[in-house]
Design a protein around this motif. Structure first.
Motif, PDB file in Angstrom:
ATOM      1  N   THR A 145      31.496  25.408  36.568  1.00 46.40           N
ATOM      2  CA  THR A 145      31.445  26.850  36.291  1.00 46.40           C
ATOM      3  C   THR A 145      32.682  27.347  35.552  1.00 46.40           C
ATOM      4  OG1 THR A 145      30.135  27.148  38.306  1.00 46.40           O
ATOM      5  CG2 THR A 145      31.116  29.127  37.334  1.00 46.40           C
ATOM      6  N   TYR A 146      33.867  26.913  35.964  1.00 42.88           N
ATOM      7  CA  TYR A 146      35.104  27.496  35.454  1.00 42.88           C
ATOM      8  C   TYR A 146      35.904  26.583  34.512  1.00 42.88           C
ATOM      9  CZ  TYR A 146      34.166  30.932  39.075  1.00 42.88           C
ATOM     10  OH  TYR A 146      33.578  31.900  39.861  1.00 42.88           O
ATOM     11  N   LEU A 147      35.684  25.287  34.552  1.00 42.73           N
ATOM     12  CA  LEU A 147      36.449  24.388  33.688  1.00 42.73           C
ATOM     13  C   LEU A 147      35.491  23.544  32.853  1.00 42.73           C
ATOM     14  CD1 LEU A 147      39.175  23.358  36.304  1.00 42.73           C
ATOM     15  CD2 LEU A 147      39.525  24.811  34.314  1.00 42.73           C
ATOM     16  N   SER A 148      35.301  22.312  33.245  1.00 33.44           N
ATOM     17  CA  SER A 148      34.408  21.396  32.537  1.00 33.44           C
ATOM     18  C   SER A 148      34.004  20.295  33.502  1.00 33.44           C
ATOM     19  CB  SER A 148      35.131  20.790  31.326  1.00 33.44           C
ATOM     20  OG  SER A 148      34.480  19.609  30.894  1.00 33.44           O
ATOM     21  N   TRP A 149      32.828  19.709  33.275  1.00 34.01           N
ATOM     22  CA  TRP A 149      32.394  18.594  34.135  1.00 34.01           C
ATOM     23  C   TRP A 149      33.395  17.449  34.112  1.00 34.01           C
ATOM     24  CZ3 TRP A 149      31.955  13.850  31.922  1.00 34.01           C
ATOM     25  CH2 TRP A 149      31.737  13.770  30.542  1.00 34.01           C
ATOM     26  N   ARG A 150      34.191  17.359  33.044  1.00 40.22           N
ATOM     27  CA  ARG A 150      35.147  16.250  32.914  1.00 40.22           C
ATOM     28  C   ARG A 150      36.198  16.275  34.034  1.00 40.22           C
ATOM     29  NH1 ARG A 150      34.151  13.878  28.034  1.00 40.22           N
ATOM     30  NH2 ARG A 150      32.884  15.126  26.605  1.00 40.22           N
ATOM     31  N   TRP A 151      36.422  17.467  34.614  1.00 37.37           N
ATOM     32  CA  TRP A 151      37.406  17.578  35.686  1.00 37.37           C
ATOM     33  C   TRP A 151      36.940  16.961  36.995  1.00 37.37           C
ATOM     34  CZ3 TRP A 151      42.422  18.597  35.709  1.00 37.37           C
ATOM     35  CH2 TRP A 151      42.973  19.081  34.521  1.00 37.37           C
ATOM     36  N   ILE A 152      35.645  16.650  37.125  1.00 37.31           N
ATOM     37  CA  ILE A 152      35.221  15.935  38.343  1.00 37.31           C
ATOM     38  C   ILE A 152      35.833  14.541  38.370  1.00 37.31           C
ATOM     39  CG2 ILE A 152      33.037  17.227  38.416  1.00 37.31           C
ATOM     40  CD1 ILE A 152      31.605  14.613  37.660  1.00 37.31           C
ATOM     41  N   PHE A 153      36.213  14.028  37.199  1.00 35.70           N
ATOM     42  CA  PHE A 153      36.892  12.737  37.106  1.00 35.70           C
ATOM     43  C   PHE A 153      38.407  12.901  36.996  1.00 35.70           C
ATOM     44  CE2 PHE A 153      32.626  12.047  35.191  1.00 35.70           C
ATOM     45  CZ  PHE A 153      32.129  11.181  36.154  1.00 35.70           C
ATOM     46  N   PHE A 154      38.866  13.902  36.228  1.00 38.83           N
ATOM     47  CA  PHE A 154      40.300  14.098  36.054  1.00 38.83           C
ATOM     48  C   PHE A 154      40.997  14.483  37.347  1.00 38.83           C
ATOM     49  CE2 PHE A 154      39.503  15.326  31.342  1.00 38.83           C
ATOM     50  CZ  PHE A 154      39.550  13.992  30.967  1.00 38.83           C
ATOM     51  N   VAL A 155      40.273  15.136  38.277  1.00 45.38           N
ATOM     52  CA  VAL A 155      40.888  15.533  39.547  1.00 45.38           C
ATOM     53  C   VAL A 155      41.356  14.320  40.348  1.00 45.38           C
ATOM     54  CG1 VAL A 155      38.768  15.528  40.958  1.00 45.38           C
ATOM     55  CG2 VAL A 155      40.623  17.126  41.503  1.00 45.38           C
ATOM     56  N   ASN A 156      40.771  13.139  40.055  1.00 46.21           N
ATOM     57  CA  ASN A 156      41.180  11.925  40.763  1.00 46.21           C
ATOM     58  C   ASN A 156      42.578  11.458  40.368  1.00 46.21           C
ATOM     59  OD1 ASN A 156      38.628  11.810  41.921  1.00 46.21           O
ATOM     60  ND2 ASN A 156      37.811  10.441  40.364  1.00 46.21           N
ATOM     61  N   ILE A 157      43.046  11.873  39.179  1.00 45.82           N
ATOM     62  CA  ILE A 157      44.316  11.344  38.656  1.00 45.82           C
ATOM     63  C   ILE A 157      45.495  11.691  39.569  1.00 45.82           C
ATOM     64  CG2 ILE A 157      45.939  11.379  36.708  1.00 45.82           C
ATOM     65  CD1 ILE A 157      43.463  11.954  34.897  1.00 45.82           C
ATOM     66  N   PRO A 158      45.744  12.975  39.880  1.00 48.12           N
ATOM     67  CA  PRO A 158      46.902  13.265  40.747  1.00 48.12           C
ATOM     68  C   PRO A 158      46.756  12.678  42.149  1.00 48.12           C
ATOM     69  CG  PRO A 158      45.587  15.255  40.397  1.00 48.12           C
ATOM     70  CD  PRO A 158      45.078  14.227  39.446  1.00 48.12           C
ATOM     71  N   ILE A 159      45.524  12.651  42.667  1.00 43.38           N
ATOM     72  CA  ILE A 159      45.326  12.110  44.026  1.00 43.38           C
ATOM     73  C   ILE A 159      45.648  10.617  44.055  1.00 43.38           C
ATOM     74  CG2 ILE A 159      43.679  11.795  45.912  1.00 43.38           C
ATOM     75  CD1 ILE A 159      42.155  14.230  44.851  1.00 43.38           C
ATOM     76  N   CYS A 160      45.184   9.876  43.042  1.00 46.08           N
ATOM     77  CA  CYS A 160      45.465   8.437  42.970  1.00 46.08           C
ATOM     78  C   CYS A 160      46.957   8.170  42.782  1.00 46.08           C
ATOM     79  CB  CYS A 160      44.686   7.799  41.825  1.00 46.08           C
ATOM     80  SG  CYS A 160      42.923   7.623  42.135  1.00 46.08           S
ATOM     81  N   LEU A 161      47.628   8.995  41.990  1.00 44.17           N
ATOM     82  CA  LEU A 161      49.071   8.813  41.766  1.00 44.17           C
ATOM     83  C   LEU A 161      49.853   9.037  43.057  1.00 44.17           C
ATOM     84  CD1 LEU A 161      49.555  10.535  38.277  1.00 44.17           C
ATOM     85  CD2 LEU A 161      49.668   8.084  38.795  1.00 44.17           C
ATOM     86  N   VAL A 162      49.477  10.067  43.821  1.00 46.27           N
ATOM     87  CA  VAL A 162      50.136  10.307  45.108  1.00 46.27           C
ATOM     88  C   VAL A 162      49.871   9.146  46.064  1.00 46.27           C
ATOM     89  CG1 VAL A 162      50.213  11.798  47.153  1.00 46.27           C
ATOM     90  CG2 VAL A 162      50.094  12.816  44.875  1.00 46.27           C
ATOM     91  N   SER A 163      48.628   8.631  46.035  1.00 47.13           N
ATOM     92  CA  SER A 163      48.281   7.488  46.883  1.00 47.13           C
ATOM     93  C   SER A 163      49.142   6.270  46.549  1.00 47.13           C
ATOM     94  CB  SER A 163      46.792   7.153  46.710  1.00 47.13           C
ATOM     95  OG  SER A 163      46.432   6.065  47.522  1.00 47.13           O
ATOM     96  N   LEU A 164      49.358   6.029  45.254  1.00 46.05           N
ATOM     97  CA  LEU A 164      50.202   4.906  44.830  1.00 46.05           C
ATOM     98  C   LEU A 164      51.651   5.107  45.260  1.00 46.05           C
ATOM     99  CD1 LEU A 164      48.939   4.032  41.232  1.00 46.05           C
ATOM    100  CD2 LEU A 164      49.075   2.457  43.174  1.00 46.05           C
ATOM    101  N   LEU A 165      52.169   6.312  45.085  1.00 47.47           N
ATOM    102  CA  LEU A 165      53.552   6.599  45.466  1.00 47.47           C
ATOM    103  C   LEU A 165      53.746   6.458  46.979  1.00 47.47           C
ATOM    104  CD1 LEU A 165      54.317   9.694  43.186  1.00 47.47           C
ATOM    105  CD2 LEU A 165      55.313   7.395  42.992  1.00 47.47           C
ATOM    106  N   ALA A 166      52.747   6.897  47.746  1.00 51.93           N
ATOM    107  CA  ALA A 166      52.829   6.778  49.204  1.00 51.93           C
ATOM    108  C   ALA A 166      52.781   5.321  49.649  1.00 51.93           C
ATOM    109  CB  ALA A 166      51.693   7.563  49.859  1.00 51.93           C
ATOM    110  N   LEU A 167      52.165   4.465  48.834  1.00 50.62           N
ATOM    111  CA  LEU A 167      52.061   3.040  49.173  1.00 50.62           C
ATOM    112  C   LEU A 167      53.362   2.292  48.892  1.00 50.62           C
ATOM    113  CD1 LEU A 167      50.098   0.730  50.031  1.00 50.62           C
ATOM    114  CD2 LEU A 167      49.570   0.440  47.593  1.00 50.62           C
TER     115      LEU A 167
END
Length: 444
Positions: free
Chosen positions: A158-180
């Protein structure tokens, strides 16, 4: 001691975040796929965007578990996060359906590598009596994902683009890697020759067999080729000095029975969560309300998962698995009596009962798969449990879907699904009686 606890908390952050993105990804893509097809085309191929992800994430789970036994948990788990991250970026940049299918496959490989590790690593760093609480926390993440995914999907479209359903994973995965990063490996890897031939045969055979559940055209050919690959795989593994899937693990009677229970119980009723939203929407409820009904499963799951570790120490595996499957039979009966005028609270209560059943079955089976094997087989044993559940779920969704679509009246098909579920759950209930003895000291 404080360093150890801090280390444990940090790795929990990493594995919970990875679990959250991997579990959200299928649902969020489901809700937005019509929008994606409208923009990039390829409506005749869009089903493969789900199939490529599902097949590869299912196949890779046991292989990842075995590789973690050989090379250590941290390296393999980090590789899975990186693959998922890369696949997410590529999916968000897709310009055609063919590209999306290919990049979803990369995502699926990453998800398959990541998914076994919450249970594997928790089994390494937590004592038995605390693992039920940890499993309950993981379940909460699944429940959160079930609610968040459609909401986020709607927001992005509705407010951005369908592409953000995939891009939203980027910061979460980066935090997961840093926490590891600060995590110190608890398990000492036992290096060995890697069975590449067995890995290829297993992946090819299971992929072909899974295709029979997701595609209609040529499914008999896929099934025959998959069966041939698995027969070759069986004999190949028997002769290999360091098999990718140690067949001697299946000679461990309690573990083999738990794997069978995981598969059959999921084949009975785990596909229910795919059809309850459809049932509720057929009654006029919104997508959001139908998602709320699924929260009942998470609530029931957490109620029994929290004390399960202590119950295993006190009562052993056998009685708990029998009770869990007994609850599953009761759930099938409750589902059968859902009709056109069933109140929402009854649907919610039924899903809560489903959560109680699977919460007990899965938590006890996971603990057993870790405690009843040698340390160097814990990864493959745990991931085989997950694999059995995934395959059972694929079977459940396929058979239930076929029963529903072949029925001329929706509620006739709906009831037919749960006649099937009742019969198979009865089979699952009697299998744990074959466990001769699993005294509580074995679980310590």
């Amino acid at each position: 001691m404080n360093d150890h606890r801090s280390n444990r908390t940090t790795v929990m952050v990493s594995i919970v975040l990875a679990m959250l993105v991997a579990s959200m990804d299928t649902t969020i893509a489901n809700t937005t796929m019509p929008i994606i097809v409208k923009e990039i085309g390829g409506s005749d191929l869009f089903a493969w965007a789900f199939t490529s992800y599902m097949v590869l994430s299912t196949v890779l789970a046991p292989l990842a578990g075995r590789l973690s036994d050989l090379f250590g948990r941290k390296k393999i788990y980090a590789a899975g996060i990186l693959l998922f991250l890369g696949g997410s970026v590529l999916c968000g940049l897709s310009q055609s359906m063919l590209q999306l299918i290919l990049f979803r496959a990369i995502q699926g490989i990453g998800a398959g590598v990541m998914m076994p590790f919450p249970a594997i690593i928790a089994g390494d760093i937590y004592p038995v009596e605390q693992r039920g609480k940890v499993q309950a926390f993981f379940t909460a993440m699944w429940g959160l994902a079930a609610v968040l995914a459609p909401l986020l999907g709607t927001f992005f479209v509705t407010y951005l683009s369908w592409r953000w359903i995939f891009f939203v994973n980027i910061p979460i995965c980066l935090v997961s890697l840093l926490a590891l990063k600060p995590y110190k490996e608890v398990y000492q890897a036992k290096k060995s020759v890697v069975d590449y031939g067995g890995a290829v045969l297993f992946a090819l055979g299971i992929s072909l067999l899974l295709l029979t559940t997701t595609v209609e055209q040529y499914n008999y050919i896929y099934g025959a080729l998959g069966a041939i690959c698995m027969v070759i795989f069986f004999f190949y593994e028997k002769r290999h000095s360091a098999p990718i899937v140690p067949l001697n693990l299946l000679r461990n009677r309690p573990v083999a029975i738990m794997i069978a229970v995981s598969f059959i119980s999921c084949a009975a009723l785990f596909g229910t969560s795919s059809f309850i939203p459809l049932y509720l929407q057929n009654q006029g409820y919104s997508l959001f309300v139908s998602g709320i009904a699924l929260l009942g499963t998470s609530i029931g799951w957490m109620v029994v998962a929290v004390p399960s570790g202590k119950w295993v120490l006190k009562y052993g595996y056998k009685p708990l698995l029998i009770i869990g499957n007994g609850l599953l039979v009761i759930t099938a009966i409750m589902l059968y009596f859902m009709g056109e005028k069933t109140a929402f609270w009854y649907s919610f209560a039924t899903m809560t009962m489903l959560g109680l059943a699977f919460g007990l079955i899965f938590t006890v089976s996971t603990i057993g798969s870790q405690q009843l094997v040698e340390a160097n087989q814990k990864g493959i044993s745990t991931s085989l449990q997950l694999f059995a559940r995934n395959i059972g779920t694929a079977v459940s969704v396929t058979i239930m879907g076929a029963i529903l679509t072949k029925a001329t009246v929706f509620y006739t098909g709906f009831h037919g699904m749960f006649v099937f579920g009742f019969i198979v759950s009865l089979v699952s209930m009697f299998i744990p009686f074959m466990i001769q003895s699993t005294p509580s000291k074995q679980a310590a």
